[in-house]
Design a protein around this motif. Structure first.
Motif, PDB file in Angstrom:
ATOM      1  N   ASN A 119       0.849  -1.219  -0.037  1.00 59.09           N
ATOM      2  CA  ASN A 119      -0.202  -0.100  -0.003  1.00 59.09           C
ATOM      3  C   ASN A 119       1.006   1.183   0.204  1.00 59.09           C
ATOM      4  O   ASN A 119       0.659   2.171   0.926  1.00 59.09           O
ATOM      5  CB  ASN A 119      -1.088   0.248   1.386  1.00 59.09           C
ATOM      6  CG  ASN A 119      -1.971  -1.252   1.196  1.00 59.09           C
ATOM      7  OD1 ASN A 119      -2.554  -1.519   0.082  1.00 59.09           O
ATOM      8  ND2 ASN A 119      -2.183  -1.886   2.193  1.00 59.09           N
ATOM      9  N   ASN A 120       1.929   1.213  -0.866  1.00 57.26           N
ATOM     10  CA  ASN A 120       2.970   2.229  -1.043  1.00 57.26           C
ATOM     11  C   ASN A 120       3.392   2.769   0.443  1.00 57.26           C
ATOM     12  O   ASN A 120       3.822   3.919   0.518  1.00 57.26           O
ATOM     13  CB  ASN A 120       2.014   3.701  -1.480  1.00 57.26           C
ATOM     14  CG  ASN A 120       1.520   3.278  -2.771  1.00 57.26           C
ATOM     15  OD1 ASN A 120       2.023   2.748  -3.616  1.00 57.26           O
ATOM     16  ND2 ASN A 120       0.407   3.782  -3.199  1.00 57.26           N
ATOM     17  N   ARG A 121       3.821   1.775   1.290  1.00 57.58           N
ATOM     18  CA  ARG A 121       4.379   2.187   2.541  1.00 57.58           C
ATOM     19  C   ARG A 121       5.784   1.168   2.676  1.00 57.58           C
ATOM     20  O   ARG A 121       5.578   0.002   1.902  1.00 57.58           O
ATOM     21  CB  ARG A 121       3.652   1.999   3.625  1.00 57.58           C
ATOM     22  CG  ARG A 121       2.295   2.755   3.787  1.00 57.58           C
ATOM     23  CD  ARG A 121       1.411   2.396   4.941  1.00 57.58           C
ATOM     24  NE  ARG A 121       0.014   3.094   4.542  1.00 57.58           N
ATOM     25  CZ  ARG A 121      -0.979   2.684   5.583  1.00 57.58           C
ATOM     26  NH1 ARG A 121      -0.540   1.758   6.489  1.00 57.58           N
ATOM     27  NH2 ARG A 121      -2.063   3.374   5.260  1.00 57.58           N
ATOM     28  N   ASN A 122       6.797   1.666   3.298  1.00 57.52           N
ATOM     29  CA  ASN A 122       8.011   0.677   3.388  1.00 57.52           C
ATOM     30  C   ASN A 122       8.484   0.609   4.769  1.00 57.52           C
ATOM     31  O   ASN A 122       8.452   1.568   5.448  1.00 57.52           O
ATOM     32  CB  ASN A 122       9.223   1.008   2.337  1.00 57.52           C
ATOM     33  CG  ASN A 122       8.510   1.335   1.045  1.00 57.52           C
ATOM     34  OD1 ASN A 122       8.170   0.281   0.383  1.00 57.52           O
ATOM     35  ND2 ASN A 122       8.794   2.717   0.320  1.00 57.52           N
ATOM     36  N   ILE A 123       8.616  -0.498   5.361  1.00 55.13           N
ATOM     37  CA  ILE A 123       9.267  -0.798   6.688  1.00 55.13           C
ATOM     38  C   ILE A 123      10.287  -1.775   6.402  1.00 55.13           C
ATOM     39  O   ILE A 123      10.396  -2.646   5.583  1.00 55.13           O
ATOM     40  CB  ILE A 123       8.376  -1.154   7.505  1.00 55.13           C
ATOM     41  CG1 ILE A 123       7.779  -2.551   7.240  1.00 55.13           C
ATOM     42  CG2 ILE A 123       7.338  -0.046   7.886  1.00 55.13           C
ATOM     43  CD1 ILE A 123       6.698  -3.075   8.343  1.00 55.13           C
ATOM     44  N   GLY A 124      11.323  -1.617   7.405  1.00 55.62           N
ATOM     45  CA  GLY A 124      12.324  -2.948   7.517  1.00 55.62           C
ATOM     46  C   GLY A 124      11.760  -3.991   8.376  1.00 55.62           C
ATOM     47  O   GLY A 124      11.092  -3.812   9.403  1.00 55.62           O
ATOM     48  N   VAL A 125      12.051  -5.262   7.988  1.00 50.88           N
ATOM     49  CA  VAL A 125      11.549  -6.421   8.670  1.00 50.88           C
ATOM     50  C   VAL A 125      12.834  -7.427   8.797  1.00 50.88           C
ATOM     51  O   VAL A 125      13.634  -7.442   7.893  1.00 50.88           O
ATOM     52  CB  VAL A 125      10.348  -6.966   7.890  1.00 50.88           C
ATOM     53  CG1 VAL A 125       9.100  -6.180   7.868  1.00 50.88           C
ATOM     54  CG2 VAL A 125      10.657  -7.373   6.484  1.00 50.88           C
ATOM     55  N   GLU A 126      12.585  -8.434   9.755  1.00 51.67           N
ATOM     56  CA  GLU A 126      13.331  -9.547   9.866  1.00 51.67           C
ATOM     57  C   GLU A 126      12.741 -10.796   9.433  1.00 51.67           C
ATOM     58  O   GLU A 126      11.609 -11.100   9.872  1.00 51.67           O
ATOM     59  CB  GLU A 126      13.644  -9.632  11.433  1.00 51.67           C
ATOM     60  CG  GLU A 126      14.541 -10.892  11.602  1.00 51.67           C
ATOM     61  CD  GLU A 126      14.789 -11.339  13.040  1.00 51.67           C
ATOM     62  OE1 GLU A 126      15.851 -11.683  13.526  1.00 51.67           O
ATOM     63  OE2 GLU A 126      13.825 -10.891  13.683  1.00 51.67           O
TER      64      GLU A 126
END
Length: 425
Positions: A119-126
């Motif tokens: 949804n046009n959002r970005n985050i860092g994940v493990e």
């Protein structure tokens, strides 16, 4: 005249002095202030200790419920990747560990830090690549606080924490895009590796740092995405008794040989656990000063009572009361304040600690805000665990201070000379 210690008439006189109004030479107002001070001091001590213990136990439970008790990695060095070498025959190595007494399960995993988009959002994940059967063995993932979807659909999809789903606005069936900068080498440089997966399971374990960054992929999909077909990064070990993980290390090391290193949950969280223990002890010492200050009000009240009751002391002495009887009368006055305040403080503190989460909800509802930030404290609610030893320590402190602190003013009253007390009468 010699009397039996703490005779009925001594209690009667003490009770009369406590109930008397200020203008009659009593200390009823000061007694109430002192009693309330002791009550609040003991109650605060119990509540803070319960929260500190609860935070430590809840933190430990969430760590053990959603993380491996020990992580086994290759002790060999890979010069190409500048990191620990991958584990090739990981299933055979896992079987060796499963044969060790006390080991409940061993899960080969592939892990990596990626960027997740939706949804046009970005985050860092493990991202953790793990087999479905092994994922079901992780208690707080298979049976979390809250969950949406089912692990039955895990193969071919992805399981994500509630925080990831909230940040990216994802629901079951939506697709999440994972991007790795360590992609495929091309004539024009390294191309990012990008793939999308349907969200099949959303979990909430109650730890912000897990719900906000943790995602699970099927082991085969993760190996393909990270270009590690036939290899595993590590073996995650779960044991029957997590507290004894250090005692199991020699047996596990003997089973695998010298080419592997171990990293236990204690090592990973020792700094936090030690800090919590030190903080709990320091809070007990600091908050004990509140009880000491409250107990000082008992001294001031008794000093004023002795001064106001000088005539009564002189009359009682001329009637034959001994110094011991006079001392016990004023000792009873002070100690009753401390004992009653301590008992009420124990009751109030225990009730507050027992219903602290309901009180938290009420305060948040009344204020319209959040009094407990999970992003700072890692847990989603205020934990509290009442332990008999903590309640006993608070009660003992209140009682001992209340009893000891009344001795000096009571002795002063006992030493008052009848002639001096009645000189101006």
């Amino acid at each position: 005249m010699a009397t039996k210690p703490f005779a009925a008439f001594e209690w009667m006189i003490a009770w009369r002095y406590l109930r008397a109004r200020r203008k009659e030479g009593g200390i009823s107002v000061i007694a109430w202030y002192a009693l309330i001070g002791v009550l609040l001091g003991v109650a605060t001590l119990i509540v803070v200790q319960a929260v500190m213990v609860g935070f430590r136990e809840e933190f430990t439970a969430r760590v053990l419920g959603a993380n491996p008790h020990s992580t086994v990695m290759s002790a060999l060095y890979d010069a190409d990747t500048n990191a620990a070498a991958l584990i090739a025959d990981y299933e055979a190595e896992a079987e060796k560990l499963r044969a060790v007494a006390g080991v409940a399960n061993v899960a080969p995993v592939v892990t990596g830090q990626l960027m997740a988009s939706g949804n046009n959002r970005n985050i860092g994940v493990e991202v953790v690549g793990i087999a479905e059967a092994d994922l079901r063995q992780i208690p707080l993932i298979s049976n979390p606080e809250q969950k949406i979807g089912s692990l039955d659909d895990f193969e071919g999809g992805i399981a994500i924490g509630e925080g990831i789903a909230r940040e990216l606005g994802l629901r079951i069936g939506d697709r999440i895009t994972l991007t790795s900068l360590n992609g495929v080498a091309t004539p024009f440089g390294i191309a990012p590796r990008i793939n999308t997966y349907p969200v099949t399971y959303i979990f909430r374990v109650g730890r912000y740092d897990i719900d906000r960054i943790r995602a699970y992929l099927p082991l085969g999909d993760a190996q393909s995405f990270f270009n590690r077909e036939g290899f595993a990064d590590a073996l995650q070990v779960f044991v029957d008794e997590p507290a004894s993980i250090d005692a199991l290390r020699p047996a596990m090391a003997a089973a695998l040989g010298p080419d592997f290193g171990f990293w236990s949950w204690r090592q990973a969280n020792q700094g936090i656990l030690d800090a919590l223990n030190v903080e709990r002890r320091m809070m007990f010492i600091v908050l004990s000063l509140i009880v000491v200050i409250a107990a000082m009000n008992i001294i001031s009240g008794l000093v004023m009572l002795v001064k106001n009751k000088g005539r009564d002391i002189g009359i009682l002495r001329t009637m034959g009361l001994t110094q011991g009887s006079i001392m016990r009368v004023f000792f009873i006055c002070g100690s009753l304040i401390g004992i009653i305040g301590t008992i009420l403080g124990v009751i109030a503190g225990s009730l507050f600690a027992t219903y602290i989460q309901d009180i938290q909800a009420l305060v948040e509802w009344a204020s319209g805000g959040q009094v407990w930030d999970p992003s700072v404290r890692l847990l989603t609610s205020v934990p509290a665990v009442l332990r008999a030893e903590d309640v006993g320590a608070a009660m003992g402190l209140g009682l001992v201070l209340s009893l000891l602190i009344t001795i000096a003013p009571a002795r002063r009253a006992a030493r008052l000379s009848p002639a001096e007390a009645l000189r101006y009468e």
